[in-house]
Each structure stands twice: as structure tokens, then as C-alpha cells.
Design a protein around this motif. Structure first.
Motif, PDB file in Angstrom:
ATOM      1  N   LEU A   1     -25.994  -0.148  15.851  1.00  0.00           N
ATOM      2  CA  LEU A   1     -25.476   0.920  15.000  1.00  0.00           C
ATOM      3  C   LEU A   1     -25.248   0.370  13.600  1.00  0.00           C
ATOM      4  CD1 LEU A   1     -21.709   1.463  15.873  1.00  0.00           C
ATOM      5  CD2 LEU A   1     -23.094  -0.224  17.017  1.00  0.00           C
ATOM      6  N   ARG A   2     -25.093   1.264  12.660  1.00  0.00           N
ATOM      7  CA  ARG A   2     -24.927   0.846  11.274  1.00  0.00           C
ATOM      8  C   ARG A   2     -23.570   0.174  11.067  1.00  0.00           C
ATOM      9  NH1 ARG A   2     -27.028   5.734  11.178  1.00  0.00           N
ATOM     10  NH2 ARG A   2     -25.051   6.766  10.762  1.00  0.00           N
ATOM     11  N   ARG A   3     -23.573  -0.873  10.218  1.00  0.00           N
ATOM     12  CA  ARG A   3     -22.306  -1.486   9.817  1.00  0.00           C
ATOM     13  C   ARG A   3     -21.649  -0.600   8.766  1.00  0.00           C
ATOM     14  NH1 ARG A   3     -21.591  -6.692  11.432  1.00  0.00           N
ATOM     15  NH2 ARG A   3     -23.416  -7.856  12.147  1.00  0.00           N
ATOM     16  N   GLN A   4     -20.394  -0.288   8.970  1.00  0.00           N
ATOM     17  CA  GLN A   4     -19.681   0.505   7.981  1.00  0.00           C
ATOM     18  C   GLN A   4     -18.182   0.348   8.211  1.00  0.00           C
ATOM     19  OE1 GLN A   4     -21.571   4.226   8.936  1.00  0.00           O
ATOM     20  NE2 GLN A   4     -19.838   4.886  10.151  1.00  0.00           N
ATOM     21  N   SER A   5     -17.404   0.666   7.177  1.00  0.00           N
ATOM     22  CA  SER A   5     -15.968   0.435   7.259  1.00  0.00           C
ATOM     23  C   SER A   5     -15.282   1.418   8.203  1.00  0.00           C
ATOM     24  CB  SER A   5     -15.346   0.549   5.855  1.00  0.00           C
ATOM     25  OG  SER A   5     -15.632   1.835   5.299  1.00  0.00           O
ATOM     26  N   SER A   6     -15.856   2.576   8.396  1.00  0.00           N
ATOM     27  CA  SER A   6     -15.254   3.555   9.305  1.00  0.00           C
ATOM     28  C   SER A   6     -16.349   4.345   9.981  1.00  0.00           C
ATOM     29  CB  SER A   6     -14.319   4.495   8.540  1.00  0.00           C
ATOM     30  OG  SER A   6     -15.050   5.260   7.594  1.00  0.00           O
ATOM     31  N   ARG A   7     -16.084   4.746  11.212  1.00  0.00           N
ATOM     32  CA  ARG A   7     -17.037   5.548  11.974  1.00  0.00           C
ATOM     33  C   ARG A   7     -16.436   6.926  12.200  1.00  0.00           C
ATOM     34  NH1 ARG A   7     -17.076   0.606  15.081  1.00  0.00           N
ATOM     35  NH2 ARG A   7     -18.858  -0.645  14.425  1.00  0.00           N
ATOM     36  N   GLY A   8     -17.297   7.929  12.291  1.00  0.00           N
ATOM     37  CA  GLY A   8     -16.823   9.264  12.597  1.00  0.00           C
ATOM     38  C   GLY A   8     -16.175   9.296  13.965  1.00  0.00           C
ATOM     39  N   GLU A   9     -15.284  10.261  14.166  1.00  0.00           N
ATOM     40  CA  GLU A   9     -14.549  10.311  15.424  1.00  0.00           C
ATOM     41  C   GLU A   9     -15.455  10.625  16.603  1.00  0.00           C
ATOM     42  OE1 GLU A   9     -11.568  13.280  15.094  1.00  0.00           O
ATOM     43  OE2 GLU A   9     -12.974  14.929  14.719  1.00  0.00           O
ATOM     44  N   VAL A  10     -16.549  11.349  16.372  1.00  0.00           N
ATOM     45  CA  VAL A  10     -17.473  11.657  17.465  1.00  0.00           C
ATOM     46  C   VAL A  10     -18.142  10.384  17.967  1.00  0.00           C
ATOM     47  CG1 VAL A  10     -19.615  12.839  18.074  1.00  0.00           C
ATOM     48  CG2 VAL A  10     -17.873  14.038  16.735  1.00  0.00           C
ATOM     49  N   LEU A  11     -18.704   9.598  17.043  1.00  0.00           N
ATOM     50  CA  LEU A  11     -19.374   8.359  17.432  1.00  0.00           C
ATOM     51  C   LEU A  11     -18.389   7.383  18.054  1.00  0.00           C
ATOM     52  CD1 LEU A  11     -21.781   6.475  17.576  1.00  0.00           C
ATOM     53  CD2 LEU A  11     -21.382   5.857  15.177  1.00  0.00           C
ATOM     54  N   GLN A  12     -17.200   7.246  17.457  1.00  0.00           N
ATOM     55  CA  GLN A  12     -16.228   6.302  17.997  1.00  0.00           C
ATOM     56  C   GLN A  12     -15.806   6.687  19.413  1.00  0.00           C
ATOM     57  OE1 GLN A  12     -15.090   3.275  16.512  1.00  0.00           O
ATOM     58  NE2 GLN A  12     -14.586   3.115  18.697  1.00  0.00           N
ATOM     59  N   ALA A  13     -15.642   7.977  19.652  1.00  0.00           N
ATOM     60  CA  ALA A  13     -15.269   8.429  20.994  1.00  0.00           C
ATOM     61  C   ALA A  13     -16.358   8.080  22.000  1.00  0.00           C
ATOM     62  CB  ALA A  13     -15.008   9.935  20.984  1.00  0.00           C
ATOM     63  N   PHE A  14     -17.626   8.271  21.608  1.00  0.00           N
ATOM     64  CA  PHE A  14     -18.703   7.941  22.543  1.00  0.00           C
ATOM     65  C   PHE A  14     -18.796   6.434  22.767  1.00  0.00           C
ATOM     66  CE2 PHE A  14     -23.070   6.922  23.720  1.00  0.00           C
ATOM     67  CZ  PHE A  14     -23.200   7.731  24.849  1.00  0.00           C
ATOM     68  N   LEU A  15     -18.574   5.647  21.711  1.00  0.00           N
ATOM     69  CA  LEU A  15     -18.583   4.197  21.873  1.00  0.00           C
ATOM     70  C   LEU A  15     -17.506   3.759  22.860  1.00  0.00           C
ATOM     71  CD1 LEU A  15     -19.091   2.989  18.192  1.00  0.00           C
ATOM     72  CD2 LEU A  15     -20.776   3.001  20.031  1.00  0.00           C
ATOM     73  N   ASP A  16     -16.335   4.348  22.767  1.00  0.00           N
ATOM     74  CA  ASP A  16     -15.270   4.029  23.715  1.00  0.00           C
ATOM     75  C   ASP A  16     -15.709   4.351  25.143  1.00  0.00           C
ATOM     76  OD1 ASP A  16     -13.711   3.266  21.584  1.00  0.00           O
ATOM     77  OD2 ASP A  16     -12.565   5.129  21.508  1.00  0.00           O
ATOM     78  N   ASP A  17     -16.364   5.477  25.314  1.00  0.00           N
ATOM     79  CA  ASP A  17     -16.805   5.880  26.653  1.00  0.00           C
ATOM     80  C   ASP A  17     -17.941   4.993  27.153  1.00  0.00           C
ATOM     81  OD1 ASP A  17     -14.957   7.930  26.744  1.00  0.00           O
ATOM     82  OD2 ASP A  17     -16.319   9.381  25.828  1.00  0.00           O
ATOM     83  N   LEU A  18     -18.833   4.574  26.246  1.00  0.00           N
ATOM     84  CA  LEU A  18     -19.936   3.707  26.642  1.00  0.00           C
ATOM     85  C   LEU A  18     -19.426   2.338  27.070  1.00  0.00           C
ATOM     86  CD1 LEU A  18     -23.014   3.437  26.891  1.00  0.00           C
ATOM     87  CD2 LEU A  18     -23.071   2.679  24.499  1.00  0.00           C
ATOM     88  N   VAL A  19     -18.495   1.802  26.311  1.00  0.00           N
ATOM     89  CA  VAL A  19     -17.912   0.507  26.669  1.00  0.00           C
ATOM     90  C   VAL A  19     -17.177   0.612  27.998  1.00  0.00           C
ATOM     91  CG1 VAL A  19     -16.180  -1.199  26.017  1.00  0.00           C
ATOM     92  CG2 VAL A  19     -17.756  -0.318  24.298  1.00  0.00           C
ATOM     93  N   ALA A  20     -16.438   1.697  28.200  1.00  0.00           N
ATOM     94  CA  ALA A  20     -15.715   1.888  29.460  1.00  0.00           C
ATOM     95  C   ALA A  20     -16.680   1.993  30.636  1.00  0.00           C
ATOM     96  CB  ALA A  20     -14.853   3.143  29.371  1.00  0.00           C
ATOM     97  N   ALA A  21     -17.817   2.652  30.427  1.00  0.00           N
ATOM     98  CA  ALA A  21     -18.801   2.803  31.502  1.00  0.00           C
ATOM     99  C   ALA A  21     -19.426   1.466  31.880  1.00  0.00           C
ATOM    100  CB  ALA A  21     -19.885   3.788  31.088  1.00  0.00           C
TER     101      ALA A  21
END
Length: 309
Positions: A279-299
Motif C-alpha cells: 500500500l502507499r506510504r502516507q502519514s494518514s490512511r482513510g478510515e475505510v482502508l484502516q478498518a480493512f487493514l485491521d480486519d486483514l491482520v486479525a484474519a
């Protein structure tokens, strides 16, 4: 003439489109759950409001007038815009709204795709109204689409590291060297040395494979006579009986069971690759992408570590 649009006008327009979709007033009775005479009256009311005739109807059948054809196109655009507005209005009140664009390589291991499915299930269980798109692409395309912003996240094998992208390990894939039933080495497969296979024709990936070169001191066949950028192409070349090559063990397993492929030496002529999400390096991520990242890591049960910005 119609100067202002009322709720009644919208209802009459929807009746008109239902009649048009059904192919006539009689056929529309079931859809609208009203009598034929009621539908005729509603169409007549709409025509009065508009000031022109929309359709010819009667014993000769149903057909649109030229003005009716133009009005039908405008009506469909109107209803589509209304539906889109209503969808957006509903999304405003949701916790997560927007779109999420994902990409992955083809024919990943069943267990890996299962974890991705679990992540999607976790994400869909949230209070969200997100449009999800999923594309299957080659590794190089995944990186390009992420850089250009057409993908939020890619999952695949990446042999280099671009400075403006972040690579997070997800899982490993075991690669084994195989030959096909028509190959001269097929009868000896299972315990072949590197020296015994090095001089035969090989198919190699068209991109660098540092894991293969570094496995147990490295293995570089002398005769690479074919190149491929995906496992399906490698399999085709292997099944010709003219090449040796590496395939993911999970991908080759059905072909081995059918007696079409055999591993050359499953414990020596093999290597592991790590698949990453990018994914792109950036100082902040949108809440949609961050939520999915949390779910992907949890999975993946902690197999990846991705800190919040």
C-alpha cells in the motif's frame, strides 16, 4: 405543461417505466398490482401533466411515440439519479462509507484466500456502506495500480521494494521443482540431485527470484529456454514434457495426484517465498482502508504487523 415535479409526478413516471419494461399495459398489471384501467388512467394523467402523448395503446398494441421515447430516456436518468441520491443519503449516516479497491495475484493458496474472505466478512460485519472491488492482476500491475491510486491495497509476490510503497508480510508459499509425465526424468523423479537436472531445459520466471537463487546456496540452471510471468504459463510449459520448473506446491498438487507432474526432489529442489500486502506510504490512511487493514491482520492471526499512523 410540467413546470414543477411533485410526488404524484414521480409515481406516474415510475408507472410509465414499469409499463415500458413490461412491454404494455396488460403485462404490467402483475408488476404494479393494479387493474388495466387504473394504469391507463395514470398514463393519461401523466400525459395531461406533460402536454403530449407518450404512447399509442389499444387494440393495435403498445408503442412509444417519438416524444415518448425521449421522455423514457429522461425518466430513466431521473430515477437513477434519485436512487443514487438516496444511497448517498443513507451512507452519510453510516460509520464507514466510500469505496475500497483491492487487488491480488491469481491462484493463491486456498488457506490464503480463506483468510482474505474472513477479513472481508469481518469488514462487512461493521457498520458500513462501502463499495468493494476486487481485481486479479500480475505482481507488477498490482504495484503500479497502488502507486496510481487505482488500488488501495495489493496482495502478491514482490521481488523489489519501491520507496513510496509499504510492504507488509502476510504468509509464505512453498515452491517445488517439477517435471511432467512426458519428460525423460519423470521415472526418476523424487530423488534427483541438482547436478542431474541442471543441464535440462528449464522454464524460469520472467522476473527476479532471489529466494530461488538463495536457497541452499542457490540454484541456477544452465539451460533456461523459456520464461513465464505466472504459474499457469509455467504449468503449460511443464506439461509439454520439454521443460523443468518451479510451481507452488498447492497449485501443483492436483496435477501430481493425476500423475501428470512429479517433484524432482521435494526437500532439496524447493524454496519458500513470502507474499506481502502493499500500500502507499502516507502519514494518514482513510478510515475505510484502516478498518480493512485491521480486519486483514486479525484474519491472519497476527501474521502481519501494521501500526496505525
Amino acid at each position: 405543461m410540467l413546470n414543477q415535479l411533485s410526488d404524484l409526478d414521480l409515481r406516474l413516471i415510475r408507472v410509465f417505466l414499469s409499463v415500458l419494461d413490461a412491454g404494455g399495459i396488460s403485462a404490467a398489471q402483475t408488476t404494479l398490482n393494479v387493474s388495466q384501467s387504473t394504469i391507463s388512467t395514470q398514463l393519461a394523467t401523466l400525459e395531461t401533466r406533460l402536454g403530449f402523448r407518450l404512447c399509442e395503446r389499444g387494440r393495435a398494441g403498445f408503442r412509444l411515440t417519438p416524444r415518448g421515447e425521449q421522455f423514457a430516456l429522461s425518466s430513466r436518468r431521473l430515477i437513477e439519479n434519485i436512487d443514487h441520491f438516496c444511497l448517498n443519503a443513507r451512507q452519510i449516516g453510516r460509520k464507514l462509507a466510500g469505496k475500497l479497491q483491492l487487488g491480488l495475484i491469481g491462484h493463491a493458496a486456498i488457506s490464503a484466500n480463506a483468510r482474505l474472505s474472513q477479513a472481508i466478512a469481518r469488514f462487512r460485519a461493521r457498520d458500513e456502506a462501502v463499495t468493494l472491488s476486487l481485481a486479479v492482476l500480475a505482481p507488477g500491475q498490482l504495484e503500479e495500480e497502488v502507486i496510481n491510486g487505482r488500488l488501495d491495497l495489493g496482495i502478491g509476490y514482490f521481488w523489489h521494494r519501491l520507496p513510496n510503497l509499504e510492504y507488509v508480510p502476510l504468509y509464505s508459499e512453498h515452491q517445488v521443482a517439477y517435471c511432467a509425465a512426458g519428460h525423460p526424468l519423470f521415472g526418476q523423479a523424487g530423488n534427483l540431485s541438482r547436478a542431474a537436472v541442471a543441464e535440462y531445459d528449464w522454464v524460469w520466471r520472467s522476473y527476479p527470484l532471489p529466494e530461488a537463487d538463495g536457497a541452499d546456496g542457490g540454484f541456477a540452471p544452465a539451460r533456461v529456454t523459456a520464461l513465464a510471468d505466472n504459474m499457469e504459463a509455467v504449468a503449460v510449459l511443464l506439461l509439454s514434457g520439454r521443460h523443468l520448473g518451479f510451481l507452488p506446491e498447492h497449485f501443483a498438487a492436483p496435477l501430481v495426484e493425476q500423475g501428470l507432474l512429479a517433484p524432482l526432489h521435494p526437500t532439496m529442489l524447493c524454496y519458500d517465498v513470502t507474499l506481502h500486502m502493499v500500500l502507499r506510504r502516507q502519514s494518514s490512511r482513510g478510515e475505510v482502508l484502516q478498518a480493512f487493514l485491521d480486519d486483514l491482520v486479525a484474519a491472519h492471526q497476527g501474521g502481519a504487523q501494521l501500526d496505525r499512523p
